[in-house]
Design a protein around this motif. Sequence first.
Motif, mmCIF file in Angstrom:
data_model
loop_
_atom_site.group_PDB
_atom_site.id
_atom_site.type_symbol
_atom_site.label_atom_id
_atom_site.label_comp_id
_atom_site.label_asym_id
_atom_site.label_seq_id
_atom_site.Cartn_x
_atom_site.Cartn_y
_atom_site.Cartn_z
ATOM 1 N N VAL A 1 21.536 -18.366 54.201
ATOM 2 C CA VAL A 1 21.750 -19.540 55.457
ATOM 3 C C VAL A 1 22.416 -20.703 54.740
ATOM 4 C CG1 VAL A 1 20.517 -20.930 56.770
ATOM 5 C CG2 VAL A 1 19.685 -18.718 56.899
ATOM 6 N N GLY A 2 23.306 -21.545 55.367
ATOM 7 C CA GLY A 2 23.639 -22.528 54.793
ATOM 8 C C GLY A 2 24.385 -22.431 53.502
ATOM 9 N N PRO A 3 24.228 -23.327 52.674
ATOM 10 C CA PRO A 3 25.115 -23.116 51.187
ATOM 11 C C PRO A 3 24.677 -22.083 50.368
ATOM 12 C CG PRO A 3 23.643 -25.136 50.932
ATOM 13 C CD PRO A 3 23.710 -24.357 52.535
ATOM 14 N N PHE B 1 31.094 -35.514 55.212
ATOM 15 C CA PHE B 1 31.610 -35.396 53.648
ATOM 16 C C PHE B 1 32.425 -34.214 53.587
ATOM 17 C CE2 PHE B 1 30.903 -33.868 49.421
ATOM 18 C CZ PHE B 1 30.802 -34.878 48.546
ATOM 19 N N ILE B 2 32.061 -33.153 54.079
ATOM 20 C CA ILE B 2 32.767 -31.732 53.511
ATOM 21 C C ILE B 2 34.261 -31.790 54.075
ATOM 22 C CG2 ILE B 2 32.928 -29.302 54.192
ATOM 23 C CD1 ILE B 2 29.918 -29.553 54.798
ATOM 24 N N VAL B 3 34.457 -32.324 55.418
ATOM 25 C CA VAL B 3 35.636 -32.477 55.924
ATOM 26 C C VAL B 3 36.546 -33.426 54.987
ATOM 27 C CG1 VAL B 3 37.222 -33.087 57.707
ATOM 28 C CG2 VAL B 3 35.222 -31.769 58.104
ATOM 29 N N ARG B 4 36.070 -34.627 54.882
ATOM 30 C CA ARG B 4 36.876 -35.677 54.072
ATOM 31 C C ARG B 4 37.101 -35.311 52.583
ATOM 32 N NH1 ARG B 4 34.414 -41.435 55.780
ATOM 33 N NH2 ARG B 4 36.208 -42.312 54.079
ATOM 34 N N ALA B 5 36.216 -34.454 52.008
ATOM 35 C CA ALA B 5 36.344 -33.924 50.895
ATOM 36 C C ALA B 5 37.486 -33.008 50.519
ATOM 37 C CB ALA B 5 34.993 -33.434 50.131
ATOM 38 N N TYR B 6 37.601 -31.981 51.497
ATOM 39 C CA TYR B 6 38.288 -31.183 51.928
ATOM 40 C C TYR B 6 39.742 -31.765 51.705
ATOM 41 C CZ TYR B 6 40.652 -26.635 53.186
ATOM 42 O OH TYR B 6 41.434 -25.419 53.249
ATOM 43 N N LYS C 1 23.548 -30.983 46.409
ATOM 44 C CA LYS C 1 23.012 -31.903 47.651
ATOM 45 C C LYS C 1 23.665 -31.073 48.928
ATOM 46 C CE LYS C 1 22.514 -35.998 44.982
ATOM 47 N NZ LYS C 1 23.135 -37.500 44.974
ATOM 48 N N VAL C 2 22.793 -31.183 49.863
ATOM 49 C CA VAL C 2 23.333 -30.620 51.234
ATOM 50 C C VAL C 2 24.059 -31.653 51.888
ATOM 51 C CG1 VAL C 2 22.674 -29.823 53.623
ATOM 52 C CG2 VAL C 2 21.423 -28.991 51.477
ATOM 53 N N ARG C 3 25.282 -31.551 52.008
ATOM 54 C CA ARG C 3 26.165 -32.339 52.628
ATOM 55 C C ARG C 3 26.561 -32.408 54.002
ATOM 56 N NH1 ARG C 3 26.778 -36.229 48.243
ATOM 57 N NH2 ARG C 3 26.824 -34.894 46.563
#
Length: 424
Positions: free
Chosen positions: A317-319, A166-171, A160-162
């Motif tokens: 591009v992107g993920p 989400f990305i920062v908190r998951a990191y 899923k495109v996050r």
Amino acid sequence: MAASFYYWNDCVDVQDMEAMWREPEVSTEWLDAGETKGNKVHLSRDPDGEPYLTQTEMKAVADIIVRRHFDSQVHPDMICAIAELASDRQPLSTRWYDKKTKETALGIMQILPKTAEWLVRDLGYRAYEVEGNPEMLCRPFVSVYFGAAYLKWLSNFEKKVRSEEFIVRAYDGGPKKATHKSTLPYWKRYLCVKESLPSRRFVSPSVNSACSSTAPAAPSSQDTGFVYIYWDSKASLEDMQEMWSHSEVAEEWTNSGEKRGKVRFSHDQNKRPYLSRVEMKAVADIILSKHFSTRGVKPSVLCALAEMVSMRFVNGVGPRTGLMGIDYSTAFWLYMELGYRAYRVDSVDDMTKPFVSVYFGAAYLAWLSEYEGRERTPQFVVPAYLSGPKNVNRQESGPLWLKFEQALSNYEDIKRDPGNCTIL
């Protein structure tokens, strides 16, 4: 910790050092500080004597790594802000300890050795060797490389495109805590830090140049700090000979002043390399005629999918990685389990090579056409390629199919036969 850095030269290889000197803001800062090219460059030190990167140096490392390996897929600002929070840009930082594995996170991006090894082993990130030598993560380029790789993985977690949040908190806390209240303060600090980063010269992304049918003039060699990406660095001699033997490609390259052995990719205004439609069609033609001649896959279909997933940008591009958006794990599965071995896949960087990406894109398309032992229609195969075979929904895939048909119309054989959308 055994690692100890006094000079930049202690923690980067020659190629990375040369890349730093080519960054105008870095060279200016270093020269103003009395450093000279050809001699060792001192690392800055805080009052406790710990080495750290200046914000200019940090920005340069992030820019170089993203440009080389993650172009348009991870934003350098995100890397720089996380580096501020994680380590204060200190390469020897060891602030975070995993009680379960009893491992200490290392480097500017505070990467656990087990995370780096997983990125190498399962996702193919092999630009830097860290297996058996975790202290390599203390090196700025290595730490940023694996930090960016992890951010890219998080950006498409569970397919899923996050969001950036989400990305920062998951990191910070892992994917399972990306929405937990415990990671919210980290997100708020991140936003403050990101806002305070030094201003950057930025040109809004534009895909207009990447959508032209022929290659425009490459950026001027006078562009300060600009380094061309060459076809010859991402294709074998055999494949380059095939390209030169393609009449339309040879004409386009000759008209733009390219020479055998040193053919430049076209670059957009953000200096991202991409394929012209002539080049894209030629790669698809060559791959299909050599490796899929009995499968009946149409070149125009591969080209249309490349338009949708990557806009023909070499790095993706992107993920999604590469022209066809095929990730390393999928390519490795096609290679090992299904026997598609015309091209090796030793690392994720291989997926940014046009011929490799198109080859495995065609292989994946062929597999989807007979998914679960049934002959599948294009209306199934295309959405399955874009979203996964288990996520195909007739109603929801309608817009995807319309976009696909629009992309398909860019290629001549479809214009001559607009009603024919056969894939196999």
